[in-house]
Design a protein around this motif. Structure first.
Motif, PDB file in Angstrom:
ATOM      1  N   ASP A   1       0.752  -1.321   0.063  1.00 45.46           N
ATOM      2  CA  ASP A   1      -0.075  -0.057   0.011  1.00 45.46           C
ATOM      3  C   ASP A   1       0.815   1.206  -0.053  1.00 45.46           C
ATOM      4  OD1 ASP A   1      -2.088  -1.504  -0.029  1.00 45.46           O
ATOM      5  OD2 ASP A   1      -2.527  -1.460   1.955  1.00 45.46           O
ATOM      6  N   HIS A   2       2.091   1.138   0.725  1.00 43.09           N
ATOM      7  CA  HIS A   2       3.137   2.268   0.884  1.00 43.09           C
ATOM      8  C   HIS A   2       3.437   2.769  -0.698  1.00 43.09           C
ATOM      9  CE1 HIS A   2       6.062   4.881   2.147  1.00 43.09           C
ATOM     10  NE2 HIS A   2       6.818   4.325   1.646  1.00 43.09           N
ATOM     11  N   LEU A   3       3.971   1.547  -1.255  1.00 44.78           N
ATOM     12  CA  LEU A   3       4.641   1.613  -2.551  1.00 44.78           C
ATOM     13  C   LEU A   3       3.575   2.180  -3.491  1.00 44.78           C
ATOM     14  CD1 LEU A   3       6.916  -1.653  -2.902  1.00 44.78           C
ATOM     15  CD2 LEU A   3       7.397   0.788  -2.294  1.00 44.78           C
ATOM     16  N   ALA A   4       2.036   1.810  -3.592  1.00 43.61           N
ATOM     17  CA  ALA A   4       1.067   2.211  -4.602  1.00 43.61           C
ATOM     18  C   ALA A   4       1.130   3.648  -4.333  1.00 43.61           C
ATOM     19  CB  ALA A   4      -0.026   1.305  -3.947  1.00 43.61           C
ATOM     20  N   GLY A   5       1.278   4.377  -3.190  1.00 43.90           N
ATOM     21  CA  GLY A   5       1.043   5.744  -3.064  1.00 43.90           C
ATOM     22  C   GLY A   5       2.100   6.476  -3.516  1.00 43.90           C
ATOM     23  N   GLN A   6       3.379   5.697  -3.597  1.00 41.63           N
ATOM     24  CA  GLN A   6       4.686   6.486  -3.682  1.00 41.63           C
ATOM     25  C   GLN A   6       4.788   6.433  -5.299  1.00 41.63           C
ATOM     26  OE1 GLN A   6       6.692   8.162  -1.770  1.00 41.63           O
ATOM     27  NE2 GLN A   6       5.085   7.973  -0.504  1.00 41.63           N
ATOM     28  N   PHE A   7       4.484   5.502  -6.012  1.00 42.20           N
ATOM     29  CA  PHE A   7       4.866   5.194  -7.644  1.00 42.20           C
ATOM     30  C   PHE A   7       3.375   5.041  -8.202  1.00 42.20           C
ATOM     31  CE2 PHE A   7       8.267   3.346  -5.175  1.00 42.20           C
ATOM     32  CZ  PHE A   7       9.320   3.932  -5.919  1.00 42.20           C
ATOM     33  N   PRO A   8       3.261   5.919  -9.225  1.00 43.09           N
ATOM     34  CA  PRO A   8       1.865   6.091  -9.758  1.00 43.09           C
ATOM     35  C   PRO A   8       1.801   4.991 -10.760  1.00 43.09           C
ATOM     36  CG  PRO A   8       3.578   7.561 -10.858  1.00 43.09           C
ATOM     37  CD  PRO A   8       4.320   6.990  -9.803  1.00 43.09           C
ATOM     38  N   PRO A   9       0.742   4.445 -11.371  1.00 42.89           N
ATOM     39  CA  PRO A   9       0.234   3.455 -12.047  1.00 42.89           C
ATOM     40  C   PRO A   9       0.770   3.704 -13.519  1.00 42.89           C
ATOM     41  CG  PRO A   9      -1.662   4.567 -11.333  1.00 42.89           C
ATOM     42  CD  PRO A   9      -0.554   5.113 -10.528  1.00 42.89           C
ATOM     43  N   HIS A  10       0.654   2.786 -14.319  1.00 42.55           N
ATOM     44  CA  HIS A  10       0.918   3.063 -15.768  1.00 42.55           C
ATOM     45  C   HIS A  10       0.399   1.765 -16.502  1.00 42.55           C
ATOM     46  CE1 HIS A  10       3.996  -0.112 -15.532  1.00 42.55           C
ATOM     47  NE2 HIS A  10       4.571   0.567 -14.571  1.00 42.55           N
TER      48      HIS A  10
ATOM     49  N   ASN B   1      10.604  -5.654 -14.053  1.00 45.85           N
ATOM     50  CA  ASN B   1       9.242  -5.320 -13.679  1.00 45.85           C
ATOM     51  C   ASN B   1       9.279  -3.889 -12.880  1.00 45.85           C
ATOM     52  OD1 ASN B   1       7.812  -7.772 -14.398  1.00 45.85           O
ATOM     53  ND2 ASN B   1       8.920  -8.630 -12.463  1.00 45.85           N
ATOM     54  N   SER B   2       8.744  -3.025 -12.956  1.00 46.54           N
ATOM     55  CA  SER B   2       8.577  -1.619 -12.787  1.00 46.54           C
ATOM     56  C   SER B   2       7.877  -1.990 -11.177  1.00 46.54           C
ATOM     57  CB  SER B   2       7.734  -0.893 -13.482  1.00 46.54           C
ATOM     58  OG  SER B   2       6.443  -1.232 -13.411  1.00 46.54           O
ATOM     59  N   VAL B   3       8.058  -0.791 -10.485  1.00 45.52           N
ATOM     60  CA  VAL B   3       7.466  -1.114  -9.042  1.00 45.52           C
ATOM     61  C   VAL B   3       5.914  -1.066  -9.109  1.00 45.52           C
ATOM     62  CG1 VAL B   3       7.221   0.296  -6.788  1.00 45.52           C
ATOM     63  CG2 VAL B   3       9.181   0.293  -8.038  1.00 45.52           C
ATOM     64  N   HIS B   4       5.352  -0.573  -9.914  1.00 46.96           N
ATOM     65  CA  HIS B   4       3.938  -0.741 -10.142  1.00 46.96           C
ATOM     66  C   HIS B   4       3.480  -2.063 -10.504  1.00 46.96           C
ATOM     67  CE1 HIS B   4      -0.412   0.166 -10.649  1.00 46.96           C
ATOM     68  NE2 HIS B   4      -0.322  -0.186 -11.965  1.00 46.96           N
ATOM     69  N   GLN B   5       4.255  -2.626 -11.471  1.00 56.47           N
ATOM     70  CA  GLN B   5       3.959  -4.303 -11.740  1.00 56.47           C
ATOM     71  C   GLN B   5       4.054  -5.020 -10.490  1.00 56.47           C
ATOM     72  OE1 GLN B   5       6.869  -4.036 -15.064  1.00 56.47           O
ATOM     73  NE2 GLN B   5       5.130  -4.376 -16.751  1.00 56.47           N
ATOM     74  N   LEU B   6       5.368  -4.680  -9.536  1.00 52.26           N
ATOM     75  CA  LEU B   6       5.382  -5.578  -8.461  1.00 52.26           C
ATOM     76  C   LEU B   6       4.474  -5.389  -7.454  1.00 52.26           C
ATOM     77  CD1 LEU B   6       9.426  -4.393  -7.926  1.00 52.26           C
ATOM     78  CD2 LEU B   6       8.390  -6.790  -8.987  1.00 52.26           C
ATOM     79  N   VAL B   7       3.856  -4.191  -7.230  1.00 53.05           N
ATOM     80  CA  VAL B   7       2.684  -4.039  -6.561  1.00 53.05           C
ATOM     81  C   VAL B   7       1.590  -4.999  -7.071  1.00 53.05           C
ATOM     82  CG1 VAL B   7       1.068  -2.368  -5.498  1.00 53.05           C
ATOM     83  CG2 VAL B   7       3.399  -1.922  -5.532  1.00 53.05           C
ATOM     84  N   THR B   8       1.087  -4.828  -8.252  1.00 52.58           N
ATOM     85  CA  THR B   8       0.173  -5.497  -8.827  1.00 52.58           C
ATOM     86  C   THR B   8       0.264  -7.020  -8.733  1.00 52.58           C
ATOM     87  OG1 THR B   8      -0.247  -3.670 -10.314  1.00 52.58           O
ATOM     88  CG2 THR B   8      -1.450  -5.886 -10.941  1.00 52.58           C
ATOM     89  N   GLY B   9       1.471  -7.656  -9.079  1.00 56.10           N
ATOM     90  CA  GLY B   9       1.652  -9.032  -9.062  1.00 56.10           C
ATOM     91  C   GLY B   9       1.529  -9.376  -7.596  1.00 56.10           C
ATOM     92  N   SER B  10       2.378  -8.668  -6.828  1.00 55.79           N
ATOM     93  CA  SER B  10       2.129  -9.313  -5.245  1.00 55.79           C
ATOM     94  C   SER B  10       0.948  -9.191  -4.644  1.00 55.79           C
ATOM     95  CB  SER B  10       3.330  -8.136  -4.482  1.00 55.79           C
ATOM     96  OG  SER B  10       4.626  -8.162  -4.991  1.00 55.79           O
ATOM     97  N   ARG B  11       0.099  -8.269  -4.972  1.00 62.83           N
ATOM     98  CA  ARG B  11      -1.318  -8.521  -4.487  1.00 62.83           C
ATOM     99  C   ARG B  11      -2.097  -9.425  -4.955  1.00 62.83           C
ATOM    100  NH1 ARG B  11      -2.962  -1.649  -4.843  1.00 62.83           N
ATOM    101  NH2 ARG B  11      -2.112  -1.269  -2.582  1.00 62.83           N
ATOM    102  N   ARG B  12      -1.896  -9.969  -6.397  1.00 61.16           N
ATOM    103  CA  ARG B  12      -2.576 -10.928  -6.865  1.00 61.16           C
ATOM    104  C   ARG B  12      -2.026 -12.368  -6.020  1.00 61.16           C
ATOM    105  NH1 ARG B  12      -4.318 -10.799 -12.952  1.00 61.16           N
ATOM    106  NH2 ARG B  12      -5.416  -8.778 -13.095  1.00 61.16           N
TER     107      ARG B  12
END
Length: 375
Positions: free
Chosen positions: A164-173, A312-323
């Motif tokens: 959640d912290h990373l999602a707020g720091q790095f914008p989606p794309h 993998n970008s940070v946003h991709q890491l966040v999405t994949g990790s949540r899944r």
């Protein structure tokens, strides 16, 4: 005469691994800040710990701990480089003044310092996520853990909070899913203890099918042995339909499910569901706990594999990790449901030095001629 070969321990420049991209980003950022210390106000939140290189982190810590010189003094004399070097040497005695000049020379465009800082933050996020994933995996395999399920869930909560912290720091794309395919799940632990507990659970459920109405939190996928899970599904379906449940009816149901394939024989199925030992709820809780730890380990290994891929970008890491954590969340919901459900009354256990001790709490039966009550 053959040419002499180099000793095995000699240093070979051809075997030196190349510097990762973040190394060059750190150099470019520090070079930009050495050229113009006032750019420290433009790079956003950054800490020495964000740097992959301890030496680079020490140089940045020295910069943030000093007052930048006036622009006129900075142009006339290298007071800024000298001050930064003297401060950084307190943490890295091997740092030489020439390296700071190298940092300045390798910075391509000092005005791009904010972009270099974002690269440093992104790589730090990837490394930190990897460490947290490793910790989650470790909590599921540590045999001395007093409460492995609670510890694993706490580790998953910490990892989810970091996401959640990373999602707020790095914008989606666009293209939010990781490029790297997820690794296969680890093999389930099918050691003798797990197989034994699943067998006595099956036999207990066949002997007392009424308990299955209170065990909807247990699924066939929770079993380490696939055959045991399939047989549990057969028993549960018979009980939920209100059909007769005994070893023979379970055998007939297993036949309709296509389970009686060689080398499995009908006698083996009957043997699996004929010897109850203890309460089915007790063994079901152990099977579910093992499944919870397996899903936590699977999620941790999957996230770790994503962080291994620098594409993998940070946003991709966040999405994949949540899944990856989603499957754990599903088992976790059933785990909490099992613990919040009314528990059966305490039962007397046999001494630990007997086989009955492994059978868990003993089931009490109603006297002959009286109706059996349900909890």
């Amino acid at each position: 005469m053959p040419e002499p070969t180099a000793p095995e321990g000699d240093f070979d420049l051809d075997n030196v691994p190349p510097d990762p991209p973040v190394h060059h980003a750190e150099q470019a950022l520090l070079g930009a800040l050495l050229l113009d210390p006032h750019r420290l106000k433009t790079i956003g939140p950054l800490a020495p710990g964000h740097f992959a290189s301890p030496a680079h982190g020490a140089v940045f810590a020295a910069m943030t701990g000093l007052t930048p010189p006036a622009p006129a003094a900075h142009i006339r004399e290298p007071v800024w480089l000298t001050a930064v070097h003297d401060r950084a040497r307190e943490q890295t005695p091997g740092l030489v003044p020439a390296y700071l000049h190298t940092l300045v020379s390798v910075c391509p465009v000092p005005e791009h310092a904010p972009a270099y800082a974002r690269m440093v933050r992104a790589d730090h996020a990837r490394r930190t996520l990897r460490i947290r994933a490793e910790h989650l995996v470790q909590t599921t395999t540590e045999p001395t853990m007093p409460d492995p399920a609670a510890t694993a869930l706490a580790g998953a909560d910490a990892l989810a909070g970091f996401l959640d912290h990373l999602a707020g720091q790095f914008p989606p794309h666009p293209g939010s899913l990781p490029r790297s395919p997820p690794p296969p799940p680890p093999e389930r632990n099918g050691r003798d203890e797990a197989a034994y507990e699943e067998r006595v659970l099956l036999a207990g459920a066949v002997a007392h099918p009424e308990v299955l109405s209170r065990m909807r939190w247990l699924h066939a996928d929770d079993f380490t042995v696939p055959l045991h899970g399939s047989l549990f599904r057969c028993v549960a379906q018979l009980a939920h339909r209100g059909a007769a449940v005994d070893p023979v009816t379970v055998l007939w149901e297993a036949q309709h499910h296509g389970l009686l394939l060689p080398p499995l024989t009908p006698r083996e199925v009957l043997d699996l569901v004929t010897a109850p030992a203890g309460a089915a709820e007790h063994w079901g809780e152990r099977v579910l706990r093992r499944s919870l730890l397996h899903q936590a380990r699977t999620a941790g290994l999957r996230i770790h594999a994503y962080t291994d891929d620098p594409a993998n970008s940070v946003h991709q890491l966040v999405t994949g990790s949540r899944r990856a954590l989603a499957d754990l969340t599903a088992v976790r919901t059933r785990w909490h449901h099992q613990h919040s459900a009314p528990q059966p009354p305490a039962r007397r256990q046999a001494p630990e030095n007997t086989l009955a001790a492994r059978a868990g709490p003993l089931r009490t039966t109603a006297p002959a001629g009286t109706a059996r009550t349900t909890r």
